[in-house]
Design an enzyme around this catalytic site. Structure first.
Site, PDB file in Angstrom:
ATOM      1  CD  GLU A  87      -2.773  -0.922   2.582  1.00 16.50           C
ATOM      2  OE1 GLU A  87      -3.730  -1.705   2.708  1.00 16.50           O
ATOM      3  OE2 GLU A  87      -2.473  -0.066   3.449  1.00 16.50           O
ATOM      4  CB  CYS A 113       2.058   7.324   3.750  1.00 19.49           C
ATOM      5  SG  CYS A 113       2.439   6.105   5.016  1.00 19.49           S
ATOM      6  CB  CYS A 120       5.652  -5.562   9.247  1.00 22.01           C
ATOM      7  SG  CYS A 120       6.699  -4.618  10.389  1.00 22.01           S
ATOM      8  CB  CYS A 124       2.708  -3.414  16.233  1.00 26.68           C
ATOM      9  SG  CYS A 124       4.367  -2.701  16.136  1.00 26.68           S
ATOM     10  CB  CYS A 127       0.202  -3.045  13.113  1.00 22.79           C
ATOM     11  SG  CYS A 127       0.612  -2.703  11.389  1.00 22.79           S
ATOM     12  CB  CYS A 344      -1.076   0.936   8.109  1.00 23.67           C
ATOM     13  SG  CYS A 344       0.361   0.513   7.119  1.00 23.67           S
TER      14      CYS A 344
END
Length: 355
Positions: A87, A113, A120, A124, A127, A344
């Site tokens: 994204e 952004c 990832c 987290c 997230c 996100c």
């Protein structure tokens, strides 16, 4: 597989393409005219076009989906050459303004952004990107291409400056070499000319990599995704805190070279009944004592299946006022794209669910 020509700085291309001045022409075609084929580079000799086609490729990303918000923000889902998706978001920070006679008074201001990884590793708990785990790093060219494609898709002229934040999918310092290379490509005056001081690298706090980035003295801005003021809560929200605790992050930030006119940004994602009370604000004030800091309070954007909730506006304001009244520069980030897939990783997750 041929290497993407977007992976190279102009200086590197000038050593690979002869005569060297042709590298500047290639950069102009790529980043000023946004062409997607060497054949479209009209002022290059045919022999050089053939040589470039044999050795390199221009690998434009495919726009799989895009969602436009009523506030002018556009969220993109890009497909990479191997079918993976990432994204990026074009944020309209300030609309065009015109004089009474219709002439342009101020151009629109944009921030983009961008992502640096497919997925990832940080994991987290709040997230959505973390749900699908880590798949791979992006190349420098794939990072660069997000900006090139967005500028092309929105007919943003080459001489228009915009701001870049490495704040999309992935941990930038976990892909440091490609991030640094892309930063150099962005800042080239003969290319996109997005100066280092317009670029912000956001990290979840890889202390050793913060030190490594600082030693390079690129002139980029640093943002720390802090989100908690004590190690117990931060480990619950961000497991990476076990390896890089808050003290190690603060020590690394204090050693990071900062322009006299700049501050280190501390991003604080505010979650209802988790980290939104005044006791947390007090601890944050003490934690950042002695650092030229700016705190950016961010509303948590809920998504399906999350246990966390968006904070109350009154609590955000109270948190901000506590800090500002005591001399710590603090802003509340204006929420963008709430009428589209704002969180996100949400647009990518929606697309994967459809498949």
């Amino acid at each position: 597989m041929k290497q993407s020509i977007q992976d190279f700085t102009r200086e590197e291309l000038s050593t690979l393409i002869k005569p060297a001045f042709r590298a500047k022409q290639v950069y102009s075609w790529l980043y000023h005219k946004y062409v997607n084929s060497f054949d479209d580079m009209k002022n290059l000799p045919a022999s050089l076009k053939e040589e470039l086609k044999e050795k390199y490729e221009i690998e434009p990303l495919k726009i799989v989906r895009k969602e436009s918000s009523s506030d002018g923000s556009i969220k993109y889902l890009f497909e990479l050459h191997d079918g993976h998706t990432v994204e990026a978001v074009l944020l309209l920070m300030k609309k065009e303004q015109y004089h009474e006679d219709g002439s342009l008074k101020h151009q629109a201001k944009y921030t983009v952004c961008i992502s640096c990884q497919v997925g990832c590793k940080v994991g987290c708990s709040f997230c959505l990107t973390a749900k699908s785990g880590f798949l791979r790093d992006l190349s420098a060219g794939e990072i660069v291409e997000q900006i090139r494609m967005i500028k092309k898709d929105n007919s943003i002229d080459a001489n228009r400056r915009l701001n870049i934040v490495y704040m999309g999918m992935g941990e930038p310092l976990d892909n440091l070499d490609a991030v640094v290379q892309s930063s150099k490509v962005f800042s080239d005056p003969d290319g996109m000319a997005i100066a280092a001081h317009r670029q912000t690298i956001s990290t979840s706090g890889l202390s050793s990599k913060i030190a490594k980035l600082g030693a390079m003295e690129l002139g980029v801005n640093l943002a720390i995704s802090l989100h908690a003021v004590d190690d117990d809560l931060r480990e619950r929200l961000m497991p990476i805190n076990k390896a890089y605790n808050i003290k190690s992050i603060i020590d690394a930030v204090k050693a990071f070279p900062i322009n006299d006119r700049k501050r280190v940004m501390f991003e604080y994602l505010v979650i209802k009944d988790v980290n939104d009370d005044i006791s947390a604000a007090k601890k944050l004030l003490a934690l950042l004592d002695g650092i030229k800091a700016k705190v950016n309070l961010i509303y948590f954007n809920p998504y399906g299946g999350t246990e966390f909730k968006r904070p109350e506006e009154r609590d955000m304001i109270a948190f901000q006022e506590y800090l500002t009244k005591r001399g710590l520069h603090c802003t509340i980030r204006e929420s963008k794209g709430l009428d589209i897939s704002a969180a996100c990783g949400q647009l990518r997750d929606n697309e994967l669910e459809v498949k």
